[in-house]
Design a protein around this motif. Sequence first.
Motif, short mmCIF file in Angstrom:
data_model
loop_
_atom_site.label_atom_id
_atom_site.label_comp_id
_atom_site.label_asym_id
_atom_site.label_seq_id
_atom_site.Cartn_x
_atom_site.Cartn_y
_atom_site.Cartn_z
N UNK A 1 35.78 51.41 45.51
CA UNK A 1 36.54 51.72 44.30
C UNK A 1 35.66 51.54 43.05
N UNK A 2 35.99 52.37 42.07
CA UNK A 2 35.19 52.33 40.85
C UNK A 2 35.19 50.93 40.23
N UNK A 3 36.35 50.23 40.28
CA UNK A 3 36.41 48.89 39.68
C UNK A 3 35.49 47.92 40.40
N UNK A 4 35.36 48.08 41.73
CA UNK A 4 34.46 47.21 42.48
C UNK A 4 33.02 47.49 42.12
N UNK A 5 32.70 48.81 42.03
CA UNK A 5 31.32 49.18 41.70
C UNK A 5 30.94 48.63 40.31
N UNK A 6 31.87 48.69 39.35
CA UNK A 6 31.58 48.17 38.01
C UNK A 6 31.39 46.66 38.05
N UNK A 7 32.26 45.94 38.80
CA UNK A 7 32.16 44.49 38.89
C UNK A 7 30.85 44.06 39.54
N UNK A 8 30.43 44.83 40.62
CA UNK A 8 29.17 44.48 41.29
C UNK A 8 28.00 44.70 40.36
N UNK A 9 28.06 45.83 39.59
CA UNK A 9 26.97 46.08 38.64
C UNK A 9 26.89 44.96 37.59
N UNK A 10 28.05 44.50 37.11
CA UNK A 10 28.08 43.39 36.16
C UNK A 10 27.52 42.13 36.80
N UNK A 11 27.90 41.88 38.02
CA UNK A 11 27.46 40.66 38.73
C UNK A 11 25.95 40.63 38.90
N UNK A 12 25.39 41.81 39.28
CA UNK A 12 23.94 41.84 39.55
C UNK A 12 23.09 41.79 38.29
N UNK A 13 23.69 42.11 37.16
CA UNK A 13 22.90 42.16 35.93
C UNK A 13 23.15 40.95 35.01
N UNK A 14 23.61 39.86 35.59
CA UNK A 14 23.75 38.63 34.81
C UNK A 14 23.04 37.51 35.51
N UNK A 15 22.59 36.55 34.74
CA UNK A 15 21.91 35.39 35.33
C UNK A 15 22.87 34.20 35.51
N UNK A 16 24.13 34.40 35.22
CA UNK A 16 25.11 33.34 35.44
C UNK A 16 25.63 33.44 36.86
N UNK A 17 25.79 32.34 37.57
CA UNK A 17 26.26 32.41 38.96
C UNK A 17 27.64 33.10 39.05
N UNK A 18 27.69 34.16 39.83
CA UNK A 18 28.93 34.91 40.01
C UNK A 18 29.00 35.42 41.45
N UNK A 19 30.24 35.53 41.96
CA UNK A 19 30.44 36.20 43.25
C UNK A 19 31.80 36.87 43.26
N UNK A 20 31.95 37.80 44.24
CA UNK A 20 33.18 38.58 44.36
C UNK A 20 33.73 38.43 45.77
N UNK A 21 35.05 38.23 45.81
CA UNK A 21 35.78 38.32 47.08
C UNK A 21 36.67 39.56 47.00
#
Length: 634
Positions: free
Chosen positions: A33-53
């Motif tokens: 889904x587009x929302x997942x792709x956007x969230x993953x792109x945000x996650x990979x482009x930040x240096x703050x610890x983040x993860x998605x379930x």
Amino acid sequence: MTSEWPAGGGEMGALIRAHDWTATPLGPIAHWPQSLRVAVRLLLNTRHPMFIWWGPELIQLYNDAYRDTMGPEHHPAALGAGGRETWAEVWDTIGPQIDQVMAGHGATWHEDQLVPMTRNGQRQNLWWTYSCSPIDDDAAPNGIGGVLVICQETTQSITDRKLAEQRLRESETQFQLMADAVPQIVWITDAEGRVEFFSRQWTNYTGASYEPTTAAEVAASFVHPDDAALTMERFEEARRTHGTFLVEHRIRSKDGFYRWFLVRGEPYHDPGSGEILRWFGTSVDIHDRKQTEEALRASETRLRIATEANGIGTWELTIQGGTSTAVTSPRHNAIFGYAEPVPEWNSEILLSHVIPEDREVVERALRHGVDTGEAWSFQARIRQRRRGELRWIEAHAQPVEHDAKRQVVRVIGIVQDITARKAAEERQALLTNEMDHRAKNALAVVQSALRLTPKEDAASYAAAVEGRVGALARAQTLLAEERWNGAGLHALLEGELAPFLSGQAVDLDGPPAVLPASIAQPLAMAVHELATNAVKYGALSEPEGRVSVSWRFTGDAPGILRLRWMETGGPPITGPPTRRGFGSRVLEGTVRRQLGGVVSLAWGRTGLVCEIEVPIGQADAPPEAAQARRTASQ
């Protein structure tokens, strides 16, 4: 697959692109889904610890920053795996939080959450601060496709904080033990005076347990009413000036008694702004000291009153390094002619007042006392500062303190003006000599009266002797009443004439005059002879007779006494007597030989006129009598 995902995203970006997502419920990246792709792109482009379930299986994706916190037990196996299986050991803690978000109940926030987990082969207590936010997905039954977790491990800060808190508790415990161990009351307030701490001594003394209160409430409840206002005034002054809070006041005990305490508070300032943050202070019991000081002040007051009442001045001399300074009482200063305190008083100033003739006596006494450490005293004459008046003083001193070498370093003493005593001693000596001299003179007069009195008729002889001795006695009594300082001429004349009067008139006219004793007695004899003659032959022999006595002083002081005796109203007189009588010889012998004066007799038709001139001397009279004569003659 790489063509389906943009480049970048660090190591985890490469792992995500290389991962076989067809084997997971997510399927190929192109189908996400587009929302997942956007969230993953945000996650990979930040240096703050983040993860998605994502999805019901809670498939996991995370970035490099979060990967570094997972440990080998969870990475890389967690990528693409279900969250429940990966985090089974902590699911009791985080599972309900994830379920809440997936159920559409909104985001959650967790600060310093304890999440025990295995990392690097060890079970560890780890603390996290994190948020769980929903990721929208229109295809999901409730519109929530997954959870985005933004987290930060706070284990180190928590550990540091807990260590600091532990150290603080230990420090507070140590401070409490120390504060309770000392006898003083220890207290802490904030900047405004709100009490934050009282040591155990506060409760032990006042019986009041520690409760949050203010300085004003403490003053109102426990400080003596007479001291409360001053206490708050001093506290406000300290707050205003950022200085030390210092006051002495009385605090009520649990038994209802008040004791004196010295209260001292030091401000603790903010290192940056300089504003007061707290006050750290102590209250020290000084009741015994205050009572001792009060008793000492009372004793000193009683001593000062006693010494001042007796005209005694006190002084205390301190000797240091070859110089001396003294503290002197008001009476001491007055004796030396000072109206104000003399803070610079020392032995040199003392010696400057002593007259040269007595200075050696004083210096010898001072040297003796300092060299031997023994008490010393002296009498000396001084000149006062203001009027230069010469006064006698008597001083006594006692060394009371010595240094390690037994040298005198402190002396206390008294000084007294003994001018009056010295004058009294001189007067006593003078009176003693005077009495001796007067006794000899009286005997000489008696001998003269006896020698000159006719002895043909025993009765007449006895009467004449008795009258002349009586005249001498009256003069003697008058002089004794005046302590031999002289006799008033008016009183002397009244006394000698009174025994001869039987209703006749006597006029006395002249200025006030005090005659020296050496003149008073012979003059009394002369007046007695004139009165005797007047009774026998003159004015006092007739009821209408009259005697007038006048006197004046001429010449420079002490000058000449000129006394005039005039009779009227007596028997007619035809001329002077045909022979020189006994009274005339006594009169002439008394005035001329004893007084060194001149006497003249004139017998007018109306009665006798006698002129007497006597030089007034002062060599044998006390100073007071001489001064009185000078005053009377002016």
